[in-house]
Motif scaffolding. Structure first.
Motif, PDB file in Angstrom:
ATOM      1  N   MET A 150       0.875  -1.243  -0.133  1.00 40.11           N
ATOM      2  CA  MET A 150       0.022   0.101  -0.129  1.00 40.11           C
ATOM      3  C   MET A 150       0.809   1.207   0.039  1.00 40.11           C
ATOM      4  SD  MET A 150      -1.899   0.338   3.739  1.00 40.11           S
ATOM      5  CE  MET A 150      -2.060   2.210   3.625  1.00 40.11           C
ATOM      6  N   GLN A 154       3.509   3.867  -0.663  1.00 42.03           N
ATOM      7  CA  GLN A 154       4.522   3.742  -1.208  1.00 42.03           C
ATOM      8  C   GLN A 154       5.523   2.420  -1.647  1.00 42.03           C
ATOM      9  OE1 GLN A 154       6.864   5.941   1.994  1.00 42.03           O
ATOM     10  NE2 GLN A 154       5.988   7.881   1.528  1.00 42.03           N
ATOM     11  N   GLN A 155       4.411   1.463  -1.867  1.00 48.08           N
ATOM     12  CA  GLN A 155       4.885  -0.037  -2.371  1.00 48.08           C
ATOM     13  C   GLN A 155       5.670   0.093  -3.381  1.00 48.08           C
ATOM     14  OE1 GLN A 155       1.124  -2.381  -2.369  1.00 48.08           O
ATOM     15  NE2 GLN A 155       1.930  -3.606  -0.614  1.00 48.08           N
ATOM     16  N   SER A 156       5.355   1.141  -4.280  1.00 46.62           N
ATOM     17  CA  SER A 156       5.657   1.190  -5.564  1.00 46.62           C
ATOM     18  C   SER A 156       7.329   1.600  -5.650  1.00 46.62           C
ATOM     19  CB  SER A 156       4.918   2.151  -6.531  1.00 46.62           C
ATOM     20  OG  SER A 156       4.792   3.255  -5.898  1.00 46.62           O
ATOM     21  N   ARG A 190       9.574  -1.307   6.221  1.00 44.14           N
ATOM     22  CA  ARG A 190       9.139  -1.287   7.534  1.00 44.14           C
ATOM     23  C   ARG A 190       7.730  -2.059   7.543  1.00 44.14           C
ATOM     24  NH1 ARG A 190      11.505   0.996  12.484  1.00 44.14           N
ATOM     25  NH2 ARG A 190      10.001   0.335  13.955  1.00 44.14           N
ATOM     26  N   HIS A 202      -2.263   5.638   6.361  1.00 46.17           N
ATOM     27  CA  HIS A 202      -1.813   6.101   4.936  1.00 46.17           C
ATOM     28  C   HIS A 202      -1.252   7.598   5.060  1.00 46.17           C
ATOM     29  CE1 HIS A 202      -1.586   6.014   0.697  1.00 46.17           C
ATOM     30  NE2 HIS A 202      -2.089   7.309   0.637  1.00 46.17           N
ATOM     31  N   SER A 210       2.493   8.727   4.616  1.00 50.18           N
ATOM     32  CA  SER A 210       2.962   9.508   3.775  1.00 50.18           C
ATOM     33  C   SER A 210       3.906  10.547   3.922  1.00 50.18           C
ATOM     34  CB  SER A 210       1.721  10.039   2.756  1.00 50.18           C
ATOM     35  OG  SER A 210       1.133  10.921   3.481  1.00 50.18           O
ATOM     36  N   PHE A 244       6.510  10.110   5.538  1.00 50.28           N
ATOM     37  CA  PHE A 244       7.998   9.747   5.670  1.00 50.28           C
ATOM     38  C   PHE A 244       8.459   9.087   4.358  1.00 50.28           C
ATOM     39  CE2 PHE A 244       6.301   9.676  10.053  1.00 50.28           C
ATOM     40  CZ  PHE A 244       7.254  10.396  10.589  1.00 50.28           C
ATOM     41  N   GLU A 245       8.811   9.874   3.367  1.00 49.12           N
ATOM     42  CA  GLU A 245       8.899   9.335   2.143  1.00 49.12           C
ATOM     43  C   GLU A 245      10.267   8.295   2.060  1.00 49.12           C
ATOM     44  OE1 GLU A 245       8.993  12.984  -0.324  1.00 49.12           O
ATOM     45  OE2 GLU A 245       7.742  13.736   1.070  1.00 49.12           O
ATOM     46  N   ILE A 278      10.884   5.881   3.652  1.00 50.30           N
ATOM     47  CA  ILE A 278      10.712   4.301   4.164  1.00 50.30           C
ATOM     48  C   ILE A 278       9.460   3.793   3.340  1.00 50.30           C
ATOM     49  CG2 ILE A 278      10.018   3.284   6.080  1.00 50.30           C
ATOM     50  CD1 ILE A 278      11.310   5.510   7.881  1.00 50.30           C
ATOM     51  N   PHE A 289       6.703   1.357   3.279  1.00 50.98           N
ATOM     52  CA  PHE A 289       5.780   0.558   4.254  1.00 50.98           C
ATOM     53  C   PHE A 289       5.071  -0.456   3.420  1.00 50.98           C
ATOM     54  CE2 PHE A 289       6.568   4.974   6.007  1.00 50.98           C
ATOM     55  CZ  PHE A 289       6.751   4.779   7.181  1.00 50.98           C
ATOM     56  N   SER A 311       2.212  -2.818   4.243  1.00 55.14           N
ATOM     57  CA  SER A 311       0.920  -2.986   5.314  1.00 55.14           C
ATOM     58  C   SER A 311       0.057  -4.280   5.090  1.00 55.14           C
ATOM     59  CB  SER A 311      -0.073  -1.782   5.080  1.00 55.14           C
ATOM     60  OG  SER A 311       0.772  -0.554   5.589  1.00 55.14           O
TER      61      SER A 311
END
Lengths: 282, 282
Positions: B1, B3-5, B13, B31, B35, B37-38, B40, B42, B44
């Motif tokens: 989810m 920043q998965q991309s 994390r 979310h 968002s 914390f660019e 890292i 995440f 989920s």
């Protein structure tokens, strides 16, 4: 909004939702928290796109005007990320609930990096890949609503089946909109029950099927709104169709659930959970 | 989810979203916060419907398994309202972020009443009046999509107008689904521009019209996905239609905005704000 429909005998309390973007996060959160206080009627006003000190001052004036009318001070749910903007609101006569402040600060310590504190980041940009996936899923679900289009079903993440008016369409659209899930839906009709078999078009996609059912009396209510006093809406017809559909789903080993008392949010989450799509959220 | 991309070079994390209901509130909130914390990435996982101590113990085991794989402890965003259930999760090796606990406790003091601490209250019940309004609005928006059905437009809260593929359909559906707004939509086509007038069917509802526009190059991209290399999708055609539509909207004093870089959430919130429907949220 929250509990607006309650009677006048309840205590009333003004609520402001303040955000530098849409306010949807703050609104969802406030709705969830305030629903724990049933004795109070909350009257919410959204103040979105507060992304400058000038707009913050205007918002603070609006909150102050509300406070000046007397009664208890307004509650303010804020997802403002810029501390300078947030402080302008905090200075108004209100109970300021800083949704981001405490968690972002805590997470900076845990993660060992600074937050960007950039505004309006909660929602995916209108040009991002993730956003385009959602729009594509909405178009897919619309094109594959109610079995109207069989081509492309191989691209579906899930195909909802069930009798007419059991909740397939709104659930498909919610899955697409919220989770970028390509959700088709296909009706089960008396002809299928007479044959005792699934519609032929669905046979290649048996593993993608998920059933929805509903209590016959509720189905009859829903159908009566659309076609009052029809055979289609009669309790007898609804009982027969629901019993036939549930028998067919059991026979074909299709997982299914009842929509009767569930919201589309609950139905969708249960479907994602059961079909193992729980990592697909945007 | 979230920043998965992003690329593999980012720190990863694990994140768990734990809720006694759908987890949508916790997911929206996490979310928005994450968002910020660019740096890292995440990852989920949603754990919805954790409404008993047994399910909490199973969830805690899953979180513990993740922690046992090494790496930093998982983040847990919780909207659990039952303290006993929450404590089972909190005892797992994780960073426990208690979304409800702190705010509900604070609000109990402010409001002078105890929270009900009943689970799964965040979403409107599937049989409530407010919920039925949302479903009715979805049905209305579907029936009045793309000008296909003119009867009943007098019941619309808003009628979106604009050129083909500028974003009218997903916006109408979002307004209906999220805010129970009856949003119809009606296309503006070259024949309207040749006549220099709004479609006749819309004239009685002029006050309900809200325009959407889009940059011609983006429109051409979107149309090319649907009908590659057609005149319809050509940049020349798109430029002409957008210019004509914007001229018509200005002439007719229809408020409008550009959808080019905006999500349906942002477009919808701006529309509600401008047409004064900001109190209608569910």
């Amino acid at each position: 909004m929250v509990q607006q429909s309650m009677t006048d005998s309840l205590i009333e309390r003004p609520v402001f939702i303040v955000s530098d973007s849409t306010g949807i996060t703050a609104e969802t959160f406030s709705h969830a928290v305030l629903s724990q206080f049933e004795a109070i009627a909350f009257q919410s006003v959204r103040l979105p796109f507060i992304d400058s000190v000038e707009k913050a001052d205007a918002a603070a004036r609006r909150i102050t005007q509300q406070a000046d009318r007397g009664g208890p001070p307004p509650l303010v749910f804020s997802t403002l990320v810029d501390p300078e903007i947030a402080d302008r609101i905090r200075a108004a006569p209100c109970v300021f609930l800083d949704l981001f402040g405490s968690f972002v600060h805590h997470l900076e310590g845990v993660l060992g990096v600074s937050a960007s504190r950039s505004v309006g980041r909660s929602h995916t940009n209108g040009l991002s890949k993730q956003y385009n996936n959602r729009i594509e899923a909405i178009n897919f679900s619309l094109a594959h609503d109610d079995g109207q289009y069989v081509q492309g079903l191989e691209q579906a993440d899930v195909i909802l089946v069930g009798v007419s008016r059991c909740g397939k369409t709104p659930t498909s659209l919610y899955l697409a909109m919220q989770y970028a899930v390509k959700a088709a839906n296909y009706p089960l009709i008396p002809e299928d029950f007479d044959r005792g078999a699934l519609p032929a078009a669905l046979l290649p996609y048996r593993r993608k099927l998920f059933g929805l059912s509903i209590q016959p009396d509720r189905l009859s209510e829903v159908r009566n709104e659309r076609r009052p006093n029809s055979t289609y809406a009669s309790l007898k017809q609804c009982r027969q169709e629901v019993a036939d559909a549930e028998r067919l789903m059991r026979m074909e080993n299709i997982p299914w659930l009842s929509t009767t008392t569930r919201s589309i949010e609950e139905i969708s989450t249960k479907i994602l959970d059961e079909v193992g799509l729980d990592r697909m959220s945007y």
